[in-house]
Design an enzyme around this catalytic site. Structure first.
Site, PDB file in Angstrom:
ATOM      1  N   ASP A 119      38.573  37.582  45.203  1.00 55.60           N
ATOM      2  CA  ASP A 119      37.909  39.036  43.961  1.00 55.60           C
ATOM      3  C   ASP A 119      38.868  39.442  43.040  1.00 55.60           C
ATOM      4  OD1 ASP A 119      36.028  39.181  45.972  1.00 55.60           O
ATOM      5  OD2 ASP A 119      37.179  39.521  47.298  1.00 55.60           O
TER       6      ASP A 119
ATOM      7  N   ASP B  80      26.968  45.610  41.600  1.00 58.15           N
ATOM      8  CA  ASP B  80      27.652  46.652  40.927  1.00 58.15           C
ATOM      9  C   ASP B  80      27.679  47.284  40.002  1.00 58.15           C
ATOM     10  OD1 ASP B  80      29.025  45.890  43.397  1.00 58.15           O
ATOM     11  OD2 ASP B  80      30.435  44.618  42.691  1.00 58.15           O
TER      12      ASP B  80
END
Length: 721
Positions: A404, A180
């Site tokens: 998450d 990411d």
């Protein structure tokens, strides 16, 4: 379009080498404790030994490490023993994780445990960049945007020192480099609806690129480390505005801080995300009542609908950008199964394109930009080696059961914040089209155990954990294998290529593809009845067979064996192949658009004036067809193109466009670069390309055996109709 949805990430010099891809890398071997150990060559710090130490695909023949910390938590859950022995990545998501924390053992203890297990493959996530994950608070890190010095000296250097210890020289170490980070610089740092001030800062100071480059260079100097760079997923980078810029961004980072492209063994997509591996009932080329699926709300003009096609397409673009032609891809399948009662059992209704797409898609998220603890998700494909061409392995990068992010603010000492995308009541932002998040409630801090999600992942696993077929879907009662393909023959040979064709197999529910075997080893797959096997040795005999397969996974007996011998090398003709990509995914509009390039895989230069390519099609009407070169890397002025009528009557091949070169020489290992061609009729009426002989749906460059390459009058690549 300037604004794109995106998913999010998880919780949590000397000796550079070229990577040569072998046929053995495409042999499917399931990972697990039952695999035989194939220990790589002993590691050495000597630069001359680096090339020998690395193998083409580190997963082939390997016994991977099973993380006991995760395995114990999984086994403690009802039904968790079904997956508790699966291998997954170990996350180094902060400096303290290197030494170990109360939640898990440190890197050295993991490595020692791997040796105790008898493993010879270890998977680790490198994840602690300065200003980490600038667009999601849930996975923020401990280092500030300017702390690149600490990242190098306190994080990467200690990890590298441990991995370089001779005690671990017989471990193949797969390092997943910084999820990411680089994709954020492409999509979230330029003023679009998904942009953040934090990402703008990281783009300006360059510390994502410097950090990734330093990690690649430092770890790449360790002979038994295999670097795979995170490359987001199709719902983040699949649009034309993001796709090529992302590949360029990856190239920039891979040539920073002493790194070179040779420090990159491959890339990984879908890290810690939920994008489905394959859409069984939905293709990007589908249309409903004249409206393409790209125009649907869900697809939103993306060029991809699943991770496999995205990974294969991105691989081709990365090679075009200068990465090694043997580049391997990984796909994280830990949580993208999307099984259970909500999984479609067939195509959706054709009342509208949105109804069709929403009824067909296996990915049941509200929006492809949703990334946090998704409701309805399931465990996906179990880890497997070389399942598809160009794919090194399906892996579990994000261990199932690890959160998450928290659904509400929770104080912690890990630098992880509260992100509203983990709040099930949040109505979204520009990155998810201002939709509900689809997140599960009552979730803990990122990386912490989330029992409720783990149970849901088990319940919705696909393939199901009991190994059964999908209820009501393909394969539930189908145990009948297709018939063996017949008529296997050689259609062309060169010094390094054998082109094959065969007669289609039959099946009670339908053949979905064919696997091609050379000397008993699977070397590739195709959905057509032709295949070109390249990269061979001149003057060498090979034996080929082909097997058919159906949607239920039933595989036919092999075809009759065919012996084929490549031409002797050393001539002046070289060994050429054609690569193709479609530039227009609608098969029923008024243009045929494609990209072509010729690659010289031989050891001798080739005179391009002797080269002709033929792309076969049918005009679907009597209006004359005109060809146009829109762009060519070498300039359209040096490219010839003429539409001609074919002499035969083969289906989908009444005409062909013949492409040639006015002059020039193609050196060994070189490519002509892309040639962008366009065909249209004089009256601008529509084509129907769905049955055209040479058409393919690949949007990234792939070898294409249904385009002929002629040297003079001799067909040396591909299969003529």
């Amino acid at each position: 379009m300037s604004t794109r949805s995106r998913g999010k990430g998880p919780s949590g010099g000397a000796g550079h080498r070229r990577r040569a891809r072998s046929a053995a890398a495409l042999t499917a071997l399931f990972l697990g404790a039952s695999l035989a150990v194939a220990v790589p060559g002993s590691a050495s710090a000597d630069a001359e030994d680096v090339t020998a130490a690395r193998v083409d695909n580190p997963y082939v023949g390997a016994t991977p490490y099973v993380n006991p910390d995760w395995s114990a938590r999984a086994a403690a859950e009802p039904g968790g023993s079904a997956i508790a022995d699966e291998p997954s990545f170990v996350w180094m998501d902060r400096i303290a994780a290197i030494e170990g924390t109360t939640a898990g053992r440190g890197l050295k203890e993991h490595l020692d445990t791997a040796l105790d297990q008898g493993a010879d493959l270890f998977q680790v996530v490198i994840y602690d960049l300065p200003g980490r994950d600038c667009s999601a608070l849930a996975s923020n890190g401990e280092l500030g945007p300017t702390e690149i010095g600490r990242y190098k000296s306190e994080y990467i250097d200690p990890i590298a020192e441990l991995l370089a210890d001779p005690a671990y020289a017989d471990l193949r170490i797969v390092a997943l480099i910084e999820p990411d980070s680089l994709p954020n610089l492409v999509t979230n740092a330029g003023g679009t609806a998904g942009s953040t001030p934090e990402c703008a800062v990281m783009k300006e100071n360059g510390n994502y690129e410097k950090g990734v480059g330093y990690a690649l260079s430092t770890l790449g100097d360790i002979p038994n480390v295999y670097n795979y760079v995170d490359a987001a997923h199709h719902g983040w980078l699949g649009w034309d505005t993001n796709f090529v810029p992302a590949a360029e961004q990856f190239k920039k980072a891979a040539t920073t801080e002493g790194a070179t492209v040779d420090d990159v063994h491959g890339f990984i997509v879908n890290t810690a995300n939920y994008s489905v591996l394959k859409e069984p009932y939905l293709k990007i080329t589908d249309s409903v009542n004249g409206t393409t699926v790209r125009q649907s709300k869900w697809v939103d003009w993306n060029y991809y609908v699943d991770e496999l096609t995205f990974a294969q397409g991105l691989r081709e673009e990365l090679v075009r950008q200068g990465f090694d032609s043997g580049l391997g891809m990984l796909i994280d399948t830990a949580r993208n199964g999307w099984g259970g009662d909500d999984r479609p059992t067939g195509p959706g209704p054709t009342t509208s394109v949105d109804a069709y797409v929403d009824g067909s898609r296996a990915d049941r998220r509200i929006h492809a930009g949703n990334w946090c603890n998704q409701s309805g998700a399931g465990v996906g494909e179990r880890p497997v080696t070389a399942p598809e061409p160009g794919i090194d392995a399906y892996v579990w990068a994000k261990p199932p059961g690890e959160s998450d992010g928290s659904s509400e603010p929770i104080d912690n000492d890990e630098g992880k914040g509260f992100d509203r995308m983990c709040d099930p009541t949040y109505e979204g932002n520009g990155r998810n089209g201002f939709s509900l998040t689809g997140a599960l409630p009552d979730s803990p801090v990122a990386g912490h155990w989330f029992s409720a999600q783990f149970q849901e992942l088990l319940a919705n696993a696909h393939p199901p954990l009991d190994g059964g077929g999908e209820p009501g879907g393909p394969g539930e009662d189908d145990t009948t294998a297709p018939t063996a393909p017949t008529g296997l023959k050689t259609t062309a040979t060169s010094a390094t290529t054998v082109s094959l064709s065969w007669t289609a197999a039959t099946d009670d529910t339908g053949v979905t593809g064919y696997d091609v075997y050379r000397d008993g080893t699977r070397v590739g797959s195709t959905t057509t009845t032709a295949y070109a096997d390249s990269g061979l040795t001149p003057g060498t005999a090979y034996t080929y067979t082909v097997r058919a397969k159906d949607a239920a996974g039933n595989v036919s007996p092999p075809s009759a064996a065919l012996a084929a011998t490549t031409d002797e090398g050393g001539g002046s003709t070289g060994a050429l192949k054609v690569q193709y990509r479609t530039s227009d995914t609608s098969p029923t509009d008024n243009q045929i658009r494609m990209g072509l390039q010729v690659v010289n895989t031989g050891q001798n230069a080739v005179n391009l004036a002797d080269v002709k390519l033929r792309y076969w099609f049918t005009p679907d009407g009597s209006s004359a067809v005109t060809s146009t070169c829109d762009w060519a890397q070498t300039g359209c002025g040096g490219v010839t193109h003429t539409v001609k009528q074919a002499g035969g009557s083969a289906p989908g091949a009444s005409h062909y466009v013949e492409v040639g070169f006015a002059s020039g020489s193609l050196a060994p290992g070189a490519a002509t670069g892309e040639i962008q061609l366009r065909l249209n009729k004089a009256d601008w009426s529509n084509f129907d390309e769905s049955d055209d002989y040479s058409r393919s749906t690949s949007t990234g460059f792939t070898d294409h055996a249904k385009i002929g390459l002629y040297l003079g009058t001799a067909l040396t690549w591909g299969t003529a109709p």
